[in-house]
Design an enzyme around this catalytic site. Structure first.
Site, short mmCIF file in Angstrom:
data_model
loop_
_atom_site.label_atom_id
_atom_site.label_comp_id
_atom_site.label_asym_id
_atom_site.label_seq_id
_atom_site.Cartn_x
_atom_site.Cartn_y
_atom_site.Cartn_z
N ARG A 169 0.84 -1.20 0.00
CA ARG A 169 0.00 0.00 0.00
C ARG A 169 0.88 1.26 0.00
NH1 ARG A 169 -5.26 -0.81 3.81
NH2 ARG A 169 -6.34 0.34 2.23
N ASP A 229 -18.88 6.36 3.44
CA ASP A 229 -19.09 5.35 4.49
C ASP A 229 -20.40 5.68 5.25
OD1 ASP A 229 -15.73 4.59 5.19
OD2 ASP A 229 -16.38 6.26 3.97
N ARG A 271 -23.47 4.76 3.25
CA ARG A 271 -23.68 3.29 3.29
C ARG A 271 -24.32 2.91 4.62
NH1 ARG A 271 -17.77 2.27 0.68
NH2 ARG A 271 -18.42 2.01 -1.47
N HIS A 312 -11.16 7.08 6.35
CA HIS A 312 -12.02 6.42 5.37
C HIS A 312 -11.54 4.97 5.21
CE1 HIS A 312 -14.04 5.40 1.67
NE2 HIS A 312 -12.91 5.33 1.01
P1 6V0 Z 1 -9.73 4.28 -12.75
O1 6V0 Z 1 -10.97 3.85 -13.46
O2 6V0 Z 1 -8.44 3.54 -12.96
O3 6V0 Z 1 -9.51 5.82 -13.11
C1 6V0 Z 1 -8.37 6.55 -12.81
C2 6V0 Z 1 -8.17 7.57 -13.91
O4 6V0 Z 1 -7.05 8.40 -13.57
C3 6V0 Z 1 -7.87 6.94 -15.28
O5 6V0 Z 1 -8.78 7.41 -16.26
C4 6V0 Z 1 -6.44 7.41 -15.57
O6 6V0 Z 1 -6.19 7.63 -16.96
C5 6V0 Z 1 -6.39 8.71 -14.78
N1 6V0 Z 1 -5.04 9.17 -14.53
C6 6V0 Z 1 -3.96 8.44 -14.18
N2 6V0 Z 1 -2.89 9.23 -14.09
C7 6V0 Z 1 -3.29 10.49 -14.39
C8 6V0 Z 1 -2.63 11.74 -14.45
N3 6V0 Z 1 -1.34 11.87 -14.18
N4 6V0 Z 1 -3.36 12.81 -14.80
C9 6V0 Z 1 -4.66 12.71 -15.08
N5 6V0 Z 1 -5.34 11.55 -15.03
C10 6V0 Z 1 -4.65 10.46 -14.68
O7 6V0 Z 1 -9.97 4.30 -11.17
P2 6V0 Z 1 -11.35 4.61 -10.42
O8 6V0 Z 1 -12.03 5.74 -11.14
O9 6V0 Z 1 -12.09 3.36 -10.17
O10 6V0 Z 1 -10.81 5.14 -9.01
C11 6V0 Z 1 -10.15 6.38 -8.90
C12 6V0 Z 1 -9.67 6.64 -7.48
O11 6V0 Z 1 -10.78 6.88 -6.62
C13 6V0 Z 1 -8.91 5.48 -6.85
O12 6V0 Z 1 -7.80 6.01 -6.13
C14 6V0 Z 1 -9.92 4.87 -5.91
O13 6V0 Z 1 -9.32 4.16 -4.86
C15 6V0 Z 1 -10.62 6.12 -5.44
N6 6V0 Z 1 -11.93 5.91 -4.80
C16 6V0 Z 1 -12.18 6.65 -3.70
C17 6V0 Z 1 -13.39 6.53 -3.02
C18 6V0 Z 1 -13.64 7.35 -1.78
O14 6V0 Z 1 -14.64 7.15 -1.08
N7 6V0 Z 1 -12.77 8.29 -1.46
C19 6V0 Z 1 -14.38 5.65 -3.50
C20 6V0 Z 1 -14.14 4.94 -4.63
C21 6V0 Z 1 -12.87 4.99 -5.34
#
Ligand code: 6V0
Length: 332
Positions: A105, A165, A168, A192
Site C-alpha cells: 500500500r 461510508d 452506506r 475512510h
Molecule cells: P480508474 O478507473 O483507474 O480511473 C483513474 C483515472 O485516472 C484513469 O482514467 C487514468 O487515466 C487517470 N489518470 C492516471 N494518471 C493520471 C494523471 N497523471 N493525470 C490525469 N489523469 C490520470 O480508477 P477509479 O475511477 O475506479 O478510481 C479512482 C480513485 O478513486 C482510486 O484512487 C480509488 O481508490 C478512489 N476511490 C475513492 C473513493 C472514496 O470514497 N474516497 C471511492 C471509490 C474509489
C-alpha cells in the site's frame, strides 16, 4: 451564428448570478460517475474533464455531450491540458494509479504522490481561488498531500472521507428499520475505510435517538445488530469491488452532493476529511481525518465539536498516529 432575431438588446447577465465551473481530474469509473451525477443535479454551468488518456477523455466528453437534450444546460469540455480548468470554483481529483498485484500500500501511495505532483500544482496555478475536493485513495493522506502541494488554506482542501461510508451506514440502518435513508442521521468519522469510527450516539431517525430508544425498550441485542451494520459498511467497498471491479455510483452521488453543498452554499454538515489536529487530543503533526464539517461557498465553514466517548476519541487518535507515520515516510 445568430439563430434568433433579437427583439431587444439582451441585458448583460446579472452580476449576482454566479457562473460556476467544476473540473474533474481523472475520467475513470469514479470521475465519470461524479461527472454524470453533477450534470443531472444542475450544480455547474461548466464542467471540465481532465485525464492523461486523450482518446478515452474525448470519448467520455462526446458521450456526455450527446445527452444534452435531456439535461440541465452545462457546457462540457475535456482536455489533457490543465489550462482548460482555469478559473474553476471546484476541482475534484479522482486520478489514481491502480494497485499492481503484490504491491504494498505504501508503494501505491508513493506512486499516487508522484501523480499528485503533476496534478495539484497546475490545478492550483490555474484556479487559485478554487476549492480542492480529493477522492483518490488513500483519501486522508492524499488530501494532506494536496493541501501541501497546493499551498491553499486548509478550509479550501477537503477529502471526500467518510461521506460515502456514512451514506452506506444510513442505507443499511434504513433498510434494517424499514425507513427512508434520508430520515436517518448517522455519522461515521475518522479514517475512510477499515478503521472508521461509527458515532453510535449520533444515530437518530426523524429526530428520535435510536440507541437510547432501544435501551429504554431494553432491546439489547439491537446494539449488536448496529455493530454488525458498521462491519458491513467496512466490508461493503471490498464486496462491490470483488463483484463489479470498482465502485462508482454511490461515490458519484456522494461527491456530487458535496459539490452542491459547496457551490450552492448549502451550509450542510457532512463527514469529510479536514485538518483534525487539535480535535480530541490529536497531536504530533497535521493530519486529515473525517469529522462532521459544515460546507459552503468558502469550503469548510466550521467543524462540529460532537461529543465522542473515550473509546471513540482513542480510536481517532490511533488512526491519526498511523496516518502520521505514513506521512512521515513520504518526504512531503
Ligand atoms: P480508474 O478507473 O483507474 O480511473 C483513474 C483515472 O485516472 C484513469 O482514467 C487514468 O487515466 C487517470 N489518470 C492516471 N494518471 C493520471 C494523471 N497523471 N493525470 C490525469 N489523469 C490520470 O480508477 P477509479 O475511477 O475506479 O478510481 C479512482 C480513485 O478513486 C482510486 O484512487 C480509488 O481508490 C478512489 N476511490 C475513492 C473513493 C472514496 O470514497 N474516497 C471511492 C471509490 C474509489
Amino acid at each position: 451564428p445568430t439563430f434568433f432575431r433579437q427583439i431587444q438588446r439582451a441585458a448583460p447577465p446579472s452580476p449576482t448570478k454566479r457562473h460556476t465551473k467544476i473540473s474533474v481530474v481523472g475520467a475513470g469509473n469514479v470521475g465519470m460517475a461524479i461527472a454524470q451525477t453533477i450534470l443531472t443535479q444542475d450544480v455547474a454551468d461548466e464542467l471540465v474533464l481532465i485525464d492523461a488518456k486523450a482518446d478515452k477523455l474525448r470519448g467520455e466528453m462526446l458521450d456526455l455531450q450527446h445527452a444534452a437534450a435531456f439535461l440541465p444546460r452545462t457546457k462540457i469540455q475535456a482536455s489533457v491540458d490543465y489550462a482548460l480548468s482555469a478559473g474553476s470554483d471546484l476541482c475534484i481529483v479522482t486520478a489514481g494509479a491502480r494497485q499492481i498485484p503484490g504491491e504494498s500500500r505504501l508503494n501505491l501511495l508513493q506512486r499516487n504522490v508522484t501523480l499528485f505532483r503533476s496534478i495539484i500544482p497546475p490545478l492550483a496555478r490555474y484556479s487559485p481561488e478554487a476549492i480542492l475536493l480529493i477522492v483518490s485513495n488513500p483519501v486522508d493522506v492524499l488530501t494532506y498531500v494536496a493541501w501541501k502541494l497546493s499551498g491553499f488554506p486548509s478550509n479550501r482542501v477537503i477529502g471526500s472521507g467518510t461521506n460515502l461510508d456514512s451514506s452506506r451506514f444510513r442505507f443499511l440502518i434504513a433498510d434494517h428499520l424499514d425507513v427512508n435513508a434520508q430520515d436517518v442521521q448517522a455519522f461515521i468519522v475518522g479514517e475512510h475505510g477499515d478503521s472508521s469510527v461509527a458515532l453510535w450516539s449520533s444515530i437518530s431517525v426523524g429526530g428520535v435517538p435510536v440507541l437510547s430508544f432501544l435501551e429504554k425498550q431494553q432491546i439489547a441485542y439491537e446494539k449488536e445488530t448496529l455493530e454488525n451494520i458498521h462491519k458491513e459498511v467496512i466490508d461493503s467497498a471490498y464486496e462491490v469491488i470483488s463483484l463489479k471491479g470498482y465502485t462508482s455510483w454511490a461515490i458519484g452521488y456522494s461527491v456530487a452532493n458535496l459539490a452542491r453543498s459547496i457551490l450552492r452554499d448549502q451550509r450542510k454538515i457532512h463527514p469529510v476529511s479536514v485538518v483534525a489536529s487539535g480535535f480530541y487530543g490529536i497531536e504530533g503533526g497535521d493530519v486529515f481525518l473525517s469529522l462532521p464539517a459544515q460546507l459552503g461557498r468558502g469550503g469548510v465553514l466550521g467543524v462540529a465539536n460532537v461529543h465522542l466517548t473515550d473509546d471513540e476519541a482513542h480510536q481517532l487518535r490511533d488512526s491519526a498516529k498511523t496516518i502520521l507515520e505514513v506521512q512521515n515516510q513520504l518526504g512531503i
